[in-house]
Design a protein around this motif. Structure first.
Motif, mmCIF file in Angstrom:
data_model
loop_
_atom_site.group_PDB
_atom_site.id
_atom_site.type_symbol
_atom_site.label_atom_id
_atom_site.label_comp_id
_atom_site.label_asym_id
_atom_site.label_seq_id
_atom_site.Cartn_x
_atom_site.Cartn_y
_atom_site.Cartn_z
ATOM 1 N N UNK A 141 0.890 -1.602 0.144
ATOM 2 C CA UNK A 141 -0.056 0.199 0.183
ATOM 3 C C UNK A 141 1.246 1.291 0.082
ATOM 4 N N UNK A 142 2.171 1.158 -0.288
ATOM 5 C CA UNK A 142 2.995 2.310 0.175
ATOM 6 C C UNK A 142 2.492 3.341 -1.354
ATOM 7 N N UNK A 143 2.605 3.004 -2.372
ATOM 8 C CA UNK A 143 2.179 3.977 -3.569
ATOM 9 C C UNK A 143 0.942 4.531 -3.221
ATOM 10 N N UNK A 144 0.045 4.099 -2.543
ATOM 11 C CA UNK A 144 -1.873 4.391 -2.295
ATOM 12 C C UNK A 144 -1.436 5.625 -1.239
ATOM 13 N N UNK A 196 -0.152 -4.028 -13.429
ATOM 14 C CA UNK A 196 -1.892 -3.025 -13.161
ATOM 15 C C UNK A 196 -1.633 -3.182 -11.546
ATOM 16 N N UNK A 197 -1.232 -4.109 -11.086
ATOM 17 C CA UNK A 197 -1.296 -3.642 -9.614
ATOM 18 C C UNK A 197 -0.395 -2.990 -8.754
ATOM 19 N N UNK A 198 0.332 -2.835 -9.511
ATOM 20 C CA UNK A 198 1.854 -1.571 -9.034
ATOM 21 C C UNK A 198 0.930 0.111 -9.728
ATOM 22 N N UNK A 199 0.173 -0.151 -10.343
ATOM 23 C CA UNK A 199 -0.713 1.618 -11.165
ATOM 24 C C UNK A 199 -1.436 1.542 -9.371
ATOM 25 N N UNK A 200 -1.815 0.696 -8.194
ATOM 26 C CA UNK A 200 -3.212 0.825 -7.802
ATOM 27 C C UNK A 200 -3.016 2.235 -7.586
ATOM 28 N N UNK A 201 -1.561 2.971 -7.363
ATOM 29 C CA UNK A 201 -2.687 4.688 -7.149
ATOM 30 C C UNK A 201 -2.992 5.766 -7.909
ATOM 31 N N UNK A 202 -3.174 4.857 -8.805
ATOM 32 C CA UNK A 202 -3.793 5.923 -10.079
ATOM 33 C C UNK A 202 -5.360 5.919 -9.773
ATOM 34 N N UNK A 203 -6.109 4.616 -8.703
ATOM 35 C CA UNK A 203 -7.500 4.602 -8.978
ATOM 36 C C UNK A 203 -7.802 6.201 -7.815
ATOM 37 N N UNK A 204 -6.813 6.187 -7.550
ATOM 38 C CA UNK A 204 -6.805 7.010 -6.175
ATOM 39 C C UNK A 204 -6.895 8.279 -6.754
ATOM 40 N N UNK A 205 -5.441 8.961 -7.571
ATOM 41 C CA UNK A 205 -4.826 10.183 -8.135
ATOM 42 C C UNK A 205 -4.648 10.012 -10.022
ATOM 43 N N UNK A 226 -8.128 0.750 -17.374
ATOM 44 C CA UNK A 226 -7.735 2.335 -18.022
ATOM 45 C C UNK A 226 -8.017 3.855 -17.297
ATOM 46 N N UNK A 227 -9.983 3.496 -18.030
ATOM 47 C CA UNK A 227 -10.664 4.436 -17.561
ATOM 48 C C UNK A 227 -10.596 4.896 -15.488
ATOM 49 N N UNK A 228 -9.776 4.082 -14.534
ATOM 50 C CA UNK A 228 -9.968 5.048 -14.065
ATOM 51 C C UNK A 228 -8.449 5.610 -13.647
ATOM 52 N N UNK A 229 -7.398 5.047 -14.427
ATOM 53 C CA UNK A 229 -6.111 5.828 -14.965
ATOM 54 C C UNK A 229 -6.415 7.174 -14.782
ATOM 55 N N UNK A 230 -7.588 7.616 -14.940
ATOM 56 C CA UNK A 230 -8.595 9.031 -16.194
ATOM 57 C C UNK A 230 -8.035 8.846 -17.697
ATOM 58 N N UNK A 244 -17.837 10.624 -11.300
ATOM 59 C CA UNK A 244 -18.413 9.526 -10.127
ATOM 60 C C UNK A 244 -17.070 9.978 -9.211
ATOM 61 N N UNK A 245 -16.181 8.801 -9.748
ATOM 62 C CA UNK A 245 -15.248 8.757 -8.977
ATOM 63 C C UNK A 245 -13.986 9.301 -9.026
ATOM 64 N N UNK A 246 -14.726 10.592 -10.003
ATOM 65 C CA UNK A 246 -13.256 11.472 -10.137
ATOM 66 C C UNK A 246 -13.878 12.566 -8.487
ATOM 67 N N UNK A 247 -14.893 12.185 -8.776
ATOM 68 C CA UNK A 247 -15.287 13.158 -7.783
ATOM 69 C C UNK A 247 -14.821 12.432 -5.896
ATOM 70 N N UNK A 248 -15.525 11.467 -6.297
ATOM 71 C CA UNK A 248 -14.989 10.638 -4.612
ATOM 72 C C UNK A 248 -13.548 10.785 -4.275
ATOM 73 N N UNK A 249 -12.736 11.144 -5.182
ATOM 74 C CA UNK A 249 -10.698 10.983 -4.394
ATOM 75 C C UNK A 249 -10.718 12.328 -4.513
#
Length: 243
Positions: free
Chosen positions: A47-50, A95-104, A134-138, A185-190
């Motif tokens: 969880x360090x990336x997040x 993809x697991x290593x890019x989990x932080x992109x779900x938040x950012x 990819x959509x969660x990546x933005x 919606x997800x944009x506004x969650x984060x």
């Protein structure tokens, strides 16, 4: 145009043939990344990336060069065969290593082409999973090419050409598409989480330093009045809930 190709297959068979056929319809330079050669260690779920920032990932030296190539590209191609009704372990680990992109999320001006092949079934579900990631990546727009070869050494050139030409035209146009309601919606969650009473510090820093926290969506991407209103309402609700 500059394209980065991420091949999640450990081999260069039908999936790779599909990628090469698609490339024939794209004008530009190609940076091809074979994940099998990158030797990325398994994500250990720390969880360090997040929580602390992606540069705190223990495998940051492996992931950063790939992410920098994505940032420099005009278009992204991600390819995977179906393995046990999902993407390959190579691609899932990336993809697991890019989990932080779900938040950012950050790739709001990028477009992607997803290429999936299978000997049997599951190609549409796997392409959908990559699309959602990819959509969660933005990512602004995702095109999908899928093919069930039935165990034969073959590809559907006509369909590949049709979709890859649309992808190429879209990338070259520079046009940005309106996001889906789910993406707003997800944009506004984060966005709301970054302003919560006890935010994840890496999230707070990203959303405030990029000034995204003050926008209904990424400022490069225009929202119509309905989606802009939806964004404001969602942000208001999430801020209340997360106080």
């Amino acid at each position: 145009m500059n394209y980065v190709v991420i091949n999640g297959s450990p081999r260069k068979k039908n999936t790779w043939k599909m990628v090469k056929q698609a490339e024939l319809n794209l004008k530009g330079n190609f940076e091809e990344i074979q994940l099998i050669k990158e030797r990325i260690p398994l994500c250990n779920g720390c969880f360090k990336c997040i929580m602390e920032g992606e540069d705190e990932c223990p495998h940051f030296d492996k992931i950063k060069p790939i992410m920098d190539k994505i940032r420099a590209a005009d278009g992204i191609i991600i390819a995977s065969p179906v393995y046990a009704m999902n993407v390959t372990a190579l691609l899932k680990n990336f993809f697991d290593h890019t989990a932080y992109l779900y938040h950012r999320p950050e790739f709001f001006t990028k477009k992607a082409l997803v290429v999936v092949s299978t000997a049997g079934a599951g190609q549409k579900d796997v392409a959908k999973y990559i699309d959602e990631t990819l959509r969660h990546w933005g990512i602004n727009k995702v095109y999908k090419i899928t093919y069930a070869c039935g165990g034969k050494d073959s590809i559907d050139e006509d369909n590949i050409n049709k979709i890859s030409k649309k992808f190429a035209s879209d990338v070259e146009s520079g046009k940005l598409h309106s996001p889906k309601f789910g993406d707003v919606l997800f944009y506004n969650v984060w966005r709301a989480m970054a302003l919560s009473k006890d935010p994840i510090e890496a999230d707070r820093k990203y959303w405030t330093e990029t000034d995204l926290v003050n926008h209904d969506f990424a400022p490069e991407v225009k929202l119509n009045i309905v989606k802009k209103s939806f964004s404001k309402i969602m942000f208001f609700i999430f801020k209340k809930v997360m106080k």
